[in-house]
Design a protein around this motif. Structure first.
Motif, PDB file in Angstrom:
ATOM      1  N   GLN A 182      -8.658  -5.314   1.838  1.00 10.80           N
ATOM      2  CA  GLN A 182      -7.299  -5.696   1.486  1.00 10.80           C
ATOM      3  C   GLN A 182      -7.302  -6.817   0.461  1.00 10.80           C
ATOM      4  OE1 GLN A 182      -8.017  -6.581   5.156  1.00 10.80           O
ATOM      5  NE2 GLN A 182      -8.891  -8.465   4.369  1.00 10.80           N
TER       6      GLN A 182
ATOM      7  N   THR B 162      -5.718   4.513  -2.863  1.00  8.96           N
ATOM      8  CA  THR B 162      -5.510   5.408  -1.722  1.00  8.96           C
ATOM      9  C   THR B 162      -5.607   6.874  -2.120  1.00  8.96           C
ATOM     10  OG1 THR B 162      -3.102   5.524  -2.004  1.00  8.96           O
ATOM     11  CG2 THR B 162      -3.962   3.713  -0.678  1.00  8.96           C
TER      12      THR B 162
ATOM     13  N   SER C  73       3.414  -2.738   4.271  1.00 10.73           N
ATOM     14  CA  SER C  73       3.086  -4.151   4.080  1.00 10.73           C
ATOM     15  C   SER C  73       3.594  -4.725   2.756  1.00 10.73           C
ATOM     16  CB  SER C  73       1.569  -4.368   4.222  1.00 10.73           C
ATOM     17  OG  SER C  73       1.273  -5.735   4.323  1.00 10.73           O
TER      18      SER C  73
ATOM     19  N   CYS D  73      -8.071  -1.431  -4.965  1.00  7.33           N
ATOM     20  CA  CYS D  73      -7.456  -0.537  -3.980  1.00  7.33           C
ATOM     21  C   CYS D  73      -7.066   0.791  -4.623  1.00  7.33           C
ATOM     22  CB  CYS D  73      -6.219  -1.211  -3.377  1.00  7.33           C
ATOM     23  SG  CYS D  73      -5.318  -0.210  -2.175  1.00  7.33           S
TER      24      CYS D  73
ATOM     25  N   GLU E 295      -1.164   2.398  17.169  1.00  7.55           N
ATOM     26  CA  GLU E 295      -2.285   1.736  16.500  1.00  7.55           C
ATOM     27  C   GLU E 295      -3.513   1.752  17.407  1.00  7.55           C
ATOM     28  OE1 GLU E 295      -1.193  -2.180  15.220  1.00  7.55           O
ATOM     29  OE2 GLU E 295       0.808  -1.550  14.572  1.00  7.55           O
TER      30      GLU E 295
ATOM     31  N   ALA F 230      -3.422  -3.340   1.910  1.00  5.21           N
ATOM     32  CA  ALA F 230      -4.275  -2.758   2.942  1.00  5.21           C
ATOM     33  C   ALA F 230      -4.767  -1.402   2.447  1.00  5.21           C
ATOM     34  CB  ALA F 230      -3.486  -2.599   4.245  1.00  5.21           C
ATOM     35  N   GLN F 231      -6.070  -1.196   2.436  1.00  6.28           N
ATOM     36  CA  GLN F 231      -6.620   0.041   1.883  1.00  6.28           C
ATOM     37  C   GLN F 231      -6.537   1.144   2.933  1.00  6.28           C
ATOM     38  OE1 GLN F 231     -10.250  -0.466  -0.367  1.00  6.28           O
ATOM     39  NE2 GLN F 231      -9.527  -2.401  -1.240  1.00  6.28           N
ATOM     40  N   LEU F 232      -5.762   2.190   2.607  1.00  5.53           N
ATOM     41  CA  LEU F 232      -5.402   3.250   3.539  1.00  5.53           C
ATOM     42  C   LEU F 232      -6.019   4.587   3.128  1.00  5.53           C
ATOM     43  CD1 LEU F 232      -1.563   2.542   3.924  1.00  5.53           C
ATOM     44  CD2 LEU F 232      -3.444   1.612   5.300  1.00  5.53           C
TER      45      LEU F 232
ATOM     46  N   PHE G 119      -0.029  -6.003   9.034  1.00  4.84           N
ATOM     47  CA  PHE G 119      -1.067  -5.492   8.130  1.00  4.84           C
ATOM     48  C   PHE G 119      -1.023  -6.238   6.800  1.00  4.84           C
ATOM     49  CE2 PHE G 119      -0.672  -1.979  11.118  1.00  4.84           C
ATOM     50  CZ  PHE G 119      -2.007  -1.740  11.390  1.00  4.84           C
TER      51      PHE G 119
ATOM     52  N   SER H 245       0.860  -1.181   0.000  1.00  2.00           N
ATOM     53  CA  SER H 245       0.000   0.000   0.000  1.00  2.00           C
ATOM     54  C   SER H 245       0.897   1.231   0.000  1.00  2.00           C
ATOM     55  CB  SER H 245      -0.906   0.009   1.228  1.00  2.00           C
ATOM     56  OG  SER H 245      -1.697  -1.156   1.267  1.00  2.00           O
TER      57      SER H 245
ATOM     58  N   TYR I 247      -6.632   2.344   8.198  1.00  2.00           N
ATOM     59  CA  TYR I 247      -6.737   1.101   7.444  1.00  2.00           C
ATOM     60  C   TYR I 247      -8.174   0.622   7.561  1.00  2.00           C
ATOM     61  CZ  TYR I 247      -6.908  -3.994   7.141  1.00  2.00           C
ATOM     62  OH  TYR I 247      -7.302  -5.280   6.882  1.00  2.00           O
TER      63      TYR I 247
END
Length: 494
Positions: A216, A441, A164, A439, A239, A200-202, A196, A151, A212
């Motif tokens: 994913q 971002t 990741s 995905c 986190e 991972a969609q951020l 992660f 990501s 996040y």
């Protein structure tokens, strides 16, 4: 080939057990008369209005050392310009299959990671920039370790954050890192984080924190999380888990978006699946809340995974592509759907002519249409047909931007000349998409508040928050009181 919804037409959808009225009378899909020269696994809208496509070895291990070239597609002319694959220090092609990407502030596309080997996959540490003006690759320092399915996110500072993906030895890379031209080696890494997942969609939040969403590639068991970057690279990223997500095990190839406008700080997760089946689950989280929690929203009409979600300039969410079952084109001929955040409703719209599953993409064009491309349900089977969706607003009388600044600064008041000034509801800045594997971002719609108006112009103000609108190039749209958008003009915020 064109498929159009006719007024008052009712299309039977047997799997829903009902008849669904087609609410838009004039939307349509069109399959283009020509095909893509490569499988469009990665797609980005450049500030020139052209689309950049690349696929590396294209999910074909026989092409590992001879990856496909990349192409710039001029949608208006229907032409493609080819670029040879970038080379490593040994003059071997760099395989950008399954890399990550986001835009730098000057409009260059950062591409990080890729493929060192297949089965099992090892991640490449390579990092490159693609220049939309010269249409050439530019090499920059490599990351500290490899990343496959990473990501990549542009921060409010303009720096690039990478998270990741399997590393150069095939192990999950748990050390996030940041790229800056001011760093001596280009990249600086943080201590390890939770594991992660790949892609991972951020989302960059107004506070500068990172969210996040729980969508994913694959399923990792890591809950949706807010990440707080520390002041130094020796400190660990904090986190904070966000609870409430329904069907958390269905995050594989889900889609998620920052709902418009970005100032509202609401993220929606849409669909997703397991190795066998998909869900129609839709949840929304308000990230302005002290303790954010996902809550259920109106479900999709069709369960789907491998799909694409595109923010439209009328501030709705368009969903297309995907399948009811992983990589199964026999289960993928699903009508598109549009979500209206104002009413929490999904509307079924026209059905695509081309089934698109894994390795398909969709992205917004400056004129308000949506390109859908790709599909790779099994190795060496490449869907090269290209398709464009025209929303219903394309057939309406549309407002016109006669002039607007080509550069903007944060907090700036500026003027937009338009003969429809008295009838304009919204002014929006939309960041161009850079998408792969469901995905993205990058995409976000930033509201530009209207301060005053006369019969021919609007006085508006850009946000002063770099995290709401990260520095870079945007499409500027105006929309009338019916939600009908103009064609965009390009402007840069910095």
């Amino acid at each position: 080939m064109t498929q159009t919804n006719n007024k008052n037409n009712l299309l039977e959808e047997p799997d829903l057990g009902t008849f669904i009225a087609q609410a838009t009378a004039t939307d349509k899909w069109q399959v283009l008369s020509y095909k893509a020269p490569i499988l469009p696994i990665h797609a980005a809208l450049l500030r020139t209005g052209k689309i950049f496509l690349f696929c590396g070895s294209g999910n074909d291990p026989a092409r590992l050392n001879t990856p496909y070239d990349s192409v710039v597609w001029d949608v208006n002319k229907g032409t493609f310009t080819h670029q040879a694959p970038p080379l490593d220090s040994n003059n071997q092609p760099i395989d950008l299959f399954c890399a990550g990407h986001s835009f730098r502030s000057e409009g260059l596309l950062m591409v990080a990671g890729g493929t060192l080997r297949y089965d099992p996959f090892y991640g490449s540490p390579s990092a490159l920039l693609f220049d939309p003006i010269t249409e050439k690759w530019v090499k920059i320092p490599s990351m500290n370790n490899g990343r496959w399915y990473p990501s990549v996110l542009t921060l409010g500072s303009g720096r690039i954050f990478a998270l990741s993906g399997p590393d150069k030895d095939g192990k999950l890379n748990r050390q996030p890192e940041i790229y800056s031209v001011t760093f001596s080696n280009g990249w600086n890494a943080f201590p390890i984080t939770s594991p992660f997942p790949a892609y991972a969609q951020l989302f960059l939040l107004s506070s500068g924190k990172i969210f996040y969403s729980g969508a994913q590639m694959g399923n990792s068991g890591v809950a949706p999380t807010i990440l707080t970057l520390p002041d130094t690279f020796t400190q660990t990223i904090a986190e904070k888990v966000v609870s409430g997500l329904q069907n958390p095990d269905f995050g594989n190839q889900a889609a998620s978006v920052l709902l418009p406008p970005a100032q509202d700080q609401k993220v929606m997760i849409i669909g997703g699946g397991t190795s066998t089946t998909a869900t129609n689950r839709v949840n929304i989280v308000d990230l302005k809340a002290t303790n954010p929690i996902y809550i259920a929203a109106k479900s999709l009409n069709y369960a789907r995974m491998h799909h694409s979600a595109v923010l439209l300039p009328d501030r709705t969410v368009f969903v297309c592509n995907g399948s009811k079952m992983s990589e199964d084109t026999t289960q993928s001929m699903l009508p598109a759907e549009i979500y209206n955040p104002a009413t929490n409703t999904w509307t079924v719209v026209a059905k695509q002519s081309v089934p698109r599953v894994y390795h398909s993409v969709a992205l917004l064009l400056p004129d308000g249409r949506v390109v859908a491309a790709g599909g790779n349900p099994q190795r060496t089977f490449n869907e090269l047909r290209l398709e464009i969706y025209s929303p219903a607003y394309m057939s309406r009388s549309r407002p016109i931007i006669q002039s607007a600044p080509q550069t903007l600064s944060y907090g700036l008041q500026f003027t937009i000349q338009t003969p429809q000034a008295g009838n304009i509801k919204w002014v929006s800045l939309i960041r161009p998409m850079a998408t792969t594997h469901s995905c993205d971002t990058e995409q976000r719609i930033v509201d530009v508040p209207i301060n005053s108006r006369n019969s021919t112009s609007l006085n508006v103000t850009v946000t002063n928050n770099r995290n709401i609108a990260p520095p870079g190039w945007y499409m500027l749209f105006i929309s009338d009181n019916n939600g009908t958008p103009s064609v965009a003009t390009w402007t840069r915020i910095f």
